[in-house]
Design a protein around this motif. Structure first.
Motif, PDB file in Angstrom:
ATOM      1  N   VAL A   1       0.814  -1.217   0.000  1.00 48.75           N
ATOM      2  CA  VAL A   1       0.000   0.000   0.000  1.00 48.75           C
ATOM      3  C   VAL A   1       0.847   1.267   0.000  1.00 48.75           C
ATOM      4  CG1 VAL A   1      -1.768   1.312   1.252  1.00 48.75           C
ATOM      5  CG2 VAL A   1      -1.932  -1.163   1.101  1.00 48.75           C
ATOM      6  N   ARG A   2       1.848   1.326   0.848  1.00 50.44           N
ATOM      7  CA  ARG A   2       2.704   2.515   0.897  1.00 50.44           C
ATOM      8  C   ARG A   2       3.335   2.769  -0.472  1.00 50.44           C
ATOM      9  NH1 ARG A   2       5.855   5.382   4.761  1.00 50.44           N
ATOM     10  NH2 ARG A   2       7.664   6.309   3.765  1.00 50.44           N
TER      11      ARG A   2
ATOM     12  N   HIS B   1      -4.878   4.365   5.320  1.00 44.77           N
ATOM     13  CA  HIS B   1      -5.210   4.399   6.744  1.00 44.77           C
ATOM     14  C   HIS B   1      -5.357   2.993   7.309  1.00 44.77           C
ATOM     15  CE1 HIS B   1      -5.304   8.649   7.373  1.00 44.77           C
ATOM     16  NE2 HIS B   1      -6.192   8.844   6.414  1.00 44.77           N
ATOM     17  N   ALA B   2      -5.999   2.110   6.542  1.00 46.60           N
ATOM     18  CA  ALA B   2      -6.180   0.726   7.014  1.00 46.60           C
ATOM     19  C   ALA B   2      -4.833   0.039   7.222  1.00 46.60           C
ATOM     20  CB  ALA B   2      -7.030  -0.061   6.027  1.00 46.60           C
ATOM     21  N   ALA B   3      -3.857   0.378   6.359  1.00 47.44           N
ATOM     22  CA  ALA B   3      -2.526  -0.226   6.474  1.00 47.44           C
ATOM     23  C   ALA B   3      -1.635   0.524   7.460  1.00 47.44           C
ATOM     24  CB  ALA B   3      -1.853  -0.272   5.103  1.00 47.44           C
TER      25      ALA B   3
ATOM     26  N   LEU C   1      -0.449   6.102   6.292  1.00 45.20           N
ATOM     27  CA  LEU C   1      -0.713   7.534   6.123  1.00 45.20           C
ATOM     28  C   LEU C   1      -0.854   8.191   7.485  1.00 45.20           C
ATOM     29  CD1 LEU C   1      -3.365   7.688   3.242  1.00 45.20           C
ATOM     30  CD2 LEU C   1      -0.960   8.342   3.130  1.00 45.20           C
ATOM     31  N   VAL C   2      -0.408   9.448   7.581  1.00 43.37           N
ATOM     32  CA  VAL C   2      -0.604  10.168   8.835  1.00 43.37           C
ATOM     33  C   VAL C   2      -2.095  10.198   9.147  1.00 43.37           C
ATOM     34  CG1 VAL C   2       1.510  11.543   8.660  1.00 43.37           C
ATOM     35  CG2 VAL C   2      -0.598  12.413   7.655  1.00 43.37           C
ATOM     36  N   HIS C   3      -2.452  10.135  10.417  1.00 44.69           N
ATOM     37  CA  HIS C   3      -3.830   9.861  10.826  1.00 44.69           C
ATOM     38  C   HIS C   3      -4.853  10.880  10.351  1.00 44.69           C
ATOM     39  CE1 HIS C   3      -2.956  12.784  13.955  1.00 44.69           C
ATOM     40  NE2 HIS C   3      -4.250  12.837  14.186  1.00 44.69           N
ATOM     41  N   ASP C   4      -4.451  12.148  10.221  1.00 41.11           N
ATOM     42  CA  ASP C   4      -5.446  13.163   9.873  1.00 41.11           C
ATOM     43  C   ASP C   4      -5.459  13.522   8.387  1.00 41.11           C
ATOM     44  OD1 ASP C   4      -2.974  14.369  10.051  1.00 41.11           O
ATOM     45  OD2 ASP C   4      -3.705  16.166  11.069  1.00 41.11           O
ATOM     46  N   PHE C   5      -4.735  12.753   7.558  1.00 38.24           N
ATOM     47  CA  PHE C   5      -4.734  12.998   6.118  1.00 38.24           C
ATOM     48  C   PHE C   5      -6.023  12.438   5.519  1.00 38.24           C
ATOM     49  CE2 PHE C   5      -3.609  11.973   1.693  1.00 38.24           C
ATOM     50  CZ  PHE C   5      -3.161  13.217   1.262  1.00 38.24           C
TER      51      PHE C   5
END
Length: 197
Positions: free
Chosen positions: A88-89, A142-144, A147-151
């Motif tokens: 994912v990343r 986000h699931a993986a 990503l930073v939490h608030d993106f």
């Protein structure tokens, strides 16, 4: 004259004009974007600007006629290529890099991202496909936990639009600077690998 379905057909000289207009539009729009002067398309096609309006209905009709050849096929390919990336990343990084590369190389991509021609159904359909993919990338990120939490998906859209505005109205920076800034974008939204470890 009409075809077997009753639709009007063009005389051979009119068909040649349409083919020349389409060919010229692809070249001009790929170099300058969809906002390029129609006079330049007409000159390259060796027709009058009025002929573009008569045969294709003006700028929006012309965009609709050539959008696949100008930009849609490449944008779809970027999305499909990203979908094949398993991690994912890496999928997110690959997609951002490829999208920003297209934005740099093809000015018409920025017209699509900015939805400059809202009367063009194919252009808006392309925007919708991109938005849907962005939404899925953010959800997967986000699931993986990469990503930073608030993106948010809205942030993703804003980054693409902000870049489109900068390239369209601020000029293109040297490629090395642009690529370095792409790395800053990715680094700002993705959690560093060392934190994940």
């Amino acid at each position: 004259m009409s075809d077997s379905h009753g639709a009007p057909t063009l005389r051979s000289d009119a068909r040649r004009n349409v083919d020349r207009i389409r060919h010229a539009a692809v070249q001009v729009f790929r170099e300058q974007g969809f906002s390029a002067p129609l006079e330049e398309v007409a000159a390259a096609a060796e027709v009058s600007k009025a002929t573009i309006f008569n045969r294709l209905g003006g700028r929006v009709g012309l965009i609709d006629a050539v959008i696949d050849d100008v930009v849609a096929a490449e944008l779809r390919a970027v999305i499909e290529d990203a979908r094949t990336v398993v991690e994912v990343r890496e999928r997110i990084c690959s997609y951002i890099g490829a999208l920003r590369d297209l934005q740099y190389r093809l000015p018409a991509v920025n017209d699509v991202l900015l939805q400059e021609y809202r009367d063009s159904e194919p252009l808006l359909a392309l925007c919708h496909a991109g938005t849907t993919f962005h939404d899925s990338l953010v959800a997967e990120g986000h699931a993986a936990g990469v990503l930073v939490h608030d993106f948010t998906s809205a942030d993703f859209q804003a980054l693409a639009r902000d870049n489109a505005l900068a390239l369209k109205h601020g000029g293109r920076p040297p490629r090395a600077d642009y690529d370095r800034r792409t790395a800053f974008v990715v680094g700002g939204i993705c959690i560093p690998m060392r934190v994940l470890a």
